[in-house]
Scaffold this active site. Sequence first.
Site, PDB file in Angstrom:
ATOM      1  N   GLU B 225       0.883  -1.156   0.000  1.00 25.59           N
ATOM      2  CA  GLU B 225       0.000   0.000   0.000  1.00 25.59           C
ATOM      3  C   GLU B 225       0.918   1.201   0.000  1.00 25.59           C
ATOM      4  O   GLU B 225       1.731   1.363   0.910  1.00 25.59           O
ATOM      5  CB  GLU B 225      -0.870  -0.036   1.254  1.00 25.59           C
ATOM      6  CG  GLU B 225      -1.908   1.055   1.232  1.00 25.59           C
ATOM      7  CD  GLU B 225      -2.533   1.262   2.590  1.00 25.59           C
ATOM      8  OE1 GLU B 225      -2.976   0.292   3.211  1.00 25.59           O
ATOM      9  OE2 GLU B 225      -2.525   2.431   3.037  1.00 25.59           O
ATOM     10  N   CYS B 262      -3.089   7.239   5.287  1.00 29.64           N
ATOM     11  CA  CYS B 262      -3.120   6.916   3.847  1.00 29.64           C
ATOM     12  C   CYS B 262      -4.403   7.411   3.208  1.00 29.64           C
ATOM     13  O   CYS B 262      -4.484   7.535   1.996  1.00 29.64           O
ATOM     14  CB  CYS B 262      -2.975   5.416   3.647  1.00 29.64           C
ATOM     15  SG  CYS B 262      -4.064   4.478   4.716  1.00 29.64           S
TER      16      CYS B 262
END
Lengths: 485, 485
Positions: B225, B262
């Site tokens: 990620e 994120c």
Amino acid sequence: MSSINSILQRSQAAFAVYKKVSGKQKALFLEAIASAIESLGHPLIQTAMQETRLPEVRLVGERGRTCSQLRQFSALVTEGSWVDARIDTALADRAPLPKPDIRKMLVPLGPVVVFGASNFPFAYSTAGVDTCSALAAGCTVVLKAHPAHPQTSELVAQAIQLAIKETGMPDDVFIHVPDSSFETGKALVQHPFTKAVGFTGSFAGGKALFDYAAQRPEPIPVFAEMGSLNPVFILPKALVARSDKVADMYGASITQGVGQFCTKPGLLFGVQSEQLERFKTQLADRLKAIAPATMLHSGIAESYVHNRASALRQAGVTLLAESNAQPLPEQGTPTLAVVRAHDFIQNQQLSEEVFGPYSLLIAADDIHQMKVAAALLPGQLTATIIGEEEELHAFSDLAELLAEKAGRVVINGVPTGVEVCPSMHHGGPFPATTDARFTSVGTDAIKRFVRPVSFQNFPQKLLPDELKDSNPLGIWRLFNNEWKK
Amino acid sequence: MSSINSILQRSQAAFAVYKKVSGKQKALFLEAIASAIESLGHPLIQTAMQETRLPEVRLVGERGRTCSQLRQFSALVTEGSWVDARIDTALADRAPLPKPDIRKMLVPLGPVVVFGASNFPFAYSTAGVDTCSALAAGCTVVLKAHPAHPQTSELVAQAIQLAIKETGMPDDVFIHVPDSSFETGKALVQHPFTKAVGFTGSFAGGKALFDYAAQRPEPIPVFAEMGSLNPVFILPKALVARSDKVADMYGASITQGVGQFCTKPGLLFGVQSEQLERFKTQLADRLKAIAPATMLHSGIAESYVHNRASALRQAGVTLLAESNAQPLPEQGTPTLAVVRAHDFIQNQQLSEEVFGPYSLLIAADDIHQMKVAAALLPGQLTATIIGEEEELHAFSDLAELLAEKAGRVVINGVPTGVEVCPSMHHGGPFPATTDARFTSVGTDAIKRFVRPVSFQNFPQKLLPDELKDSNPLGIWRLFNNEWKK
């Protein structure tokens, strides 16, 4: 490559429309493809016979399988639960923070590039599983025809075009690319609109596509099935009890379709003994009695002659038997070679596939050495154990080891003949395929061309039908942690 | 790198044992990890506070989430149906060929290398989702500690070691590697025994690992990620109706955790209007009122200063507001910049993440230009639309477009705050992650570390319990096409 660019632009434009087509409409489309292929009648079979040298009965069977696959995917998307819908409704009063409404389902990736396979002109080519699972998922398909059967591919492509017209799908949902050049294939994989690739063929071909895809600015998944040795482990007591029957099964399995199956048993392991000697003779007799037959195309026939000769030249390898009949040009000769496990273990080249009716029997000093050899094998589509009940239990660690090496482990059977059912997994660890997590046989093949998307706090009208409260499609969904229709 | 070799050899040896551990035993192990982490008490929180500069309340919350995740995976493997068992029994009398008995389930891949994340010292580090989903799957884990919180990682690793002893797991089921060098990470990914990689961090770091993994002789999956802009599209009527409320939500979402999530909204799109001008002022006022705060470590703080300055230097970009308070060293200053969509569309650099409390407001001439900008965005973890009911329907094509760009689409909310539930998907198209098909939040994360294996014609005793006729684990299985317990 401006033509490639235009092809992918058309495919992308069609995707914008096709991704919104309902499951029931996609199902009619797949069903129409199957009917249109059937309507091509005998001329399709004749064309395929000329181009692939495969016998009529095999091609008729493969056409049946292809249409049956299309109908299985049609049924899958008619029913609709394959999208794996999950719904967690809001909890506005939850402390310390309210829980939002979240719903998830699988959505199509985008344009998929599919490469036709030489050894399955119908079932893994133009309207084969890669194409039909991608279309079922809601992806558009750009199909690069296999150069070994261009007319067959063209006829099937015309059937798909007819189905497109009949069911009102966007024209470019399927684009047939008859170009045979390597550069075209590379450019199709590299184009930024391409979102996934399906391939069945050689290791060199599949690995090259995998590398191009991984090296793109935006890497994409490649589902390449690249070959397999399909090792078979024959335990001692089975040879005592039924070596003749095992020789029958394997004589047929090694030579079926001139050995041109991805699941052909290429390695047979046994423990040195009187019974193994008897089995060798029995299997040798079977192969001697089977006539050479014409291979799919001249390239495959040449590779078989070359790879067989190269395998037979390896240290310690002896030719045990070959067909009593002399091969005509472009025919593959049924062949059995033997080697001691000691030599096999030291020579990685003996773990490379010889595509065609060739198998290598490896004689181990004992079960331990057989397991050492098994542990050194690369990833495989299948692995098989032939054994009596009691020895299967005594050597259960062998079955465990093989489940690490292969996508399917068979007991007391042959690896050829891949059943199409929900429990079938056709895809093993690298180098058998580039992604052991996905199957290229059965309806789970659809999972290769989708990804999940979560929809948070969407008004009902904006949600896809699959996720609406009213469940208008009547599909199975995980609704607040409970499976419901 | 002989020490790396020895680490992976130990992990591989432990895998041979651990892969056979039952779901219920794995569940006890995961539960014991959660308890052992809780038993570390306040000293763990204090250590993490010192190392990460995160506030106590956040770390206590994150520890709770981490233990809750461990218990969710514990419940998942206790129940056991996650292995997706499918059984098709034999039809010995089927013509023309009998149908063999075939059964399929998910099995673990092997040793998994996990990289601790700097921004989640508990939930995405040593005992975070990557570790706990891999252990739940039956994989062993080699954990490379994040160099920004080595003591925190060491304490959690000790808790895991304690749980290993308590529940009788193989010692090396989890190996803690406190080495901070880049070369060590690379060698761990390249080792032939490593079968998958989990990573949460920068694009440069994740992409490097992806490339090493793809270039191995045997390529392996990398679940990285790597960051996201999390674009937000604010439709005109919503600004008329509630710009003040939207400014509240987004002032908080941009600056929460010093913007070190994120899912922080990094791009806000609006259509030029009086209301947008008012919204700018309102959001600017929120950010001015929020004090700078210390970032996770000096490297991240330096990057923020550098990337923020670089973003503000781009053509057409204007600083609209920053915190009224001066930042101390290593603090991140809440910042709002603006640019016209015309300039945004022409400058790819404005689509690069600025990790920290920074957001860029993009003023479009009209909705059409907003959609053009949306179509140019790279893959994202999330995308959000703020709109009144009627305009959401009028611009439903925007939601459709965003579902192609992102793993989660949010309506009238903020992307921060990732709910852990079955319907959550946390993973978007590249470059947000290296594999949009898998989630790193929620129990579906276990699917990253498994592959299916088919067992054909196995005697009952040799089958895994999950596939035995008697269903001793009482799990849900697709039995001859019917879901049954």
